[in-house]
Design an enzyme around this catalytic site. Structure first.
Site, PDB file in Angstrom:
ATOM      1  N   GLU A 165      40.878  36.600  38.070  1.00  0.00           N
ATOM      2  CA  GLU A 165      39.780  35.867  38.701  1.00  0.00           C
ATOM      3  C   GLU A 165      38.738  35.420  37.676  1.00  0.00           C
ATOM      4  O   GLU A 165      38.186  34.316  37.785  1.00  0.00           O
ATOM      5  CB  GLU A 165      39.149  36.739  39.783  1.00  0.00           C
ATOM      6  CG  GLU A 165      40.096  36.974  40.950  1.00  0.00           C
ATOM      7  CD  GLU A 165      39.572  37.937  41.992  1.00  0.00           C
ATOM      8  OE1 GLU A 165      39.639  37.595  43.184  1.00  0.00           O
ATOM      9  OE2 GLU A 165      39.100  39.037  41.629  1.00  0.00           O
ATOM     10  N   GLU A 224      46.135  42.935  44.611  1.00  0.00           N
ATOM     11  CA  GLU A 224      45.167  43.410  45.605  1.00  0.00           C
ATOM     12  C   GLU A 224      45.810  43.711  46.963  1.00  0.00           C
ATOM     13  O   GLU A 224      45.421  44.668  47.644  1.00  0.00           O
ATOM     14  CB  GLU A 224      44.043  42.378  45.784  1.00  0.00           C
ATOM     15  CG  GLU A 224      43.012  42.380  44.673  1.00  0.00           C
ATOM     16  CD  GLU A 224      43.440  41.563  43.465  1.00  0.00           C
ATOM     17  OE1 GLU A 224      42.621  41.398  42.556  1.00  0.00           O
ATOM     18  OE2 GLU A 224      44.604  41.083  43.433  1.00  0.00           O
TER      19      GLU A 224
END
Length: 271
Positions: free
Chosen positions: A119, A139
């Site tokens: 990210e 995730e």
């Protein structure tokens, strides 16, 4: 700044920022605030034009969110947005929500780029990767979403189905595949990575500083607009974009053309 969890080094007009939390450069709240402080320096110093973001070591760029911090019984996710106790004004990783950072940042990924590390890379403007780098968003297998920037940015960088598949499966995507999709600009031998990125940053730093800042400002405001509206937004005197308007009113706006006519290098002043 040469010690601490984030280090900085200056090369002329270029600021190099290094994540320095061995062994895997995991991101906790303190690290996020330190990264933000480094890029705030890039933003505010008129003599700095380009940033580089990399990680210490030669194996991992960043393993992402420090799950040891999350596992602490006292952890409260609602504090993440607190400027003093959370990740700070730049959001996770210090850069994922630094939306008004107008100077270009080049990611030099020196290894595994996982979860929040992915990210952070997505928040940069150009990505170089060492040949052993891979990307992964695990995730879904940890019980939460990659909502520190991946779910927001990845479907805009890759074909939608490719982005969603990566987030659902948590599989590894190697640097070659990332380059094939256009996510990575260049895959480089790990020994040559920093040298290559530093040379590239120096070339970028020769560009007109106001124009570089204006480009990021404009892109941020037109990214989701239809072409007709985006064209209407980029009209001098009508845009409402301060850096874009300053660029057209600046000495640098005419300096580039004069330098070209006089067959010399431009002398940018940034004003």
């Amino acid at each position: 700044m040469t010690d601490g969890i984030v280090t900085t080094q200056r090369f002329g007009n270029v600021l190099e920022v290094t994540l320095n939390r061995p062994p895997v450069n995991a991101i906790n709240r303190e690290t996020s605030r330190a990264v933000y402080a480094a890029f705030k320096e890039l933003q505010d110093d008129p003599t700095l034009r380009v940033g580089i973001l990399t990680g210490a070591g030669d194996r991992v760029f960043s393993a992402g969110w420090d799950l040891k911090e999350v596992a602490d019984p006292a952890f409260d996710p609602l504090l993440d947005a607190d400027p003093e106790l959370g990740h700070g004004p730049g959001g996770f990783g210090g850069i994922t929500e630094f939306h008004d950072l107008e100077k270009p940042v080049i990611a030099a990924l020196n290894g595994a780029t996982l979860g929040g590390g992915f990210e952070i890379a997505l928040a940069c403007d150009v990505i170089f990767a060492a040949d052993h780098t891979y990307f992964q968003l695990p995730e879904m297998q940890r019980g939460f979403l990659p909502d520190g920037g991946a779910i927001q940015r990845l479907p805009r960088r890759l074909p939608y189905n490719v982005a969603v598949e990566l987030m659902l499966s948590g599989r590894r995507m190697d640097a070659t595949e990332a380059q094939r999709w256009g996510l990575v600009h260049q895959v480089v031998n790990s020994v040559e990575l920093l040298e290559t990125v530093r040379a590239y940053a120096q070339e970028l730093s020769k560009g007109a500083p106001l124009a570089m800042r204006a480009m990021k400002e404009v892109l941020r405001h037109i990214e989701m607009l239809p072409v007709e509206d985006a064209m209407a937004k980029t009209k001098p005197g009508k845009s409402g974009l301060p850096t874009y308007e300053k660029m057209y009113a600046s000495d640098d706006f005419t300096e580039g053309s004069v330098a070209f006519a006089e067959k010399r290098e431009p002398n940018w002043t940034g004003v």
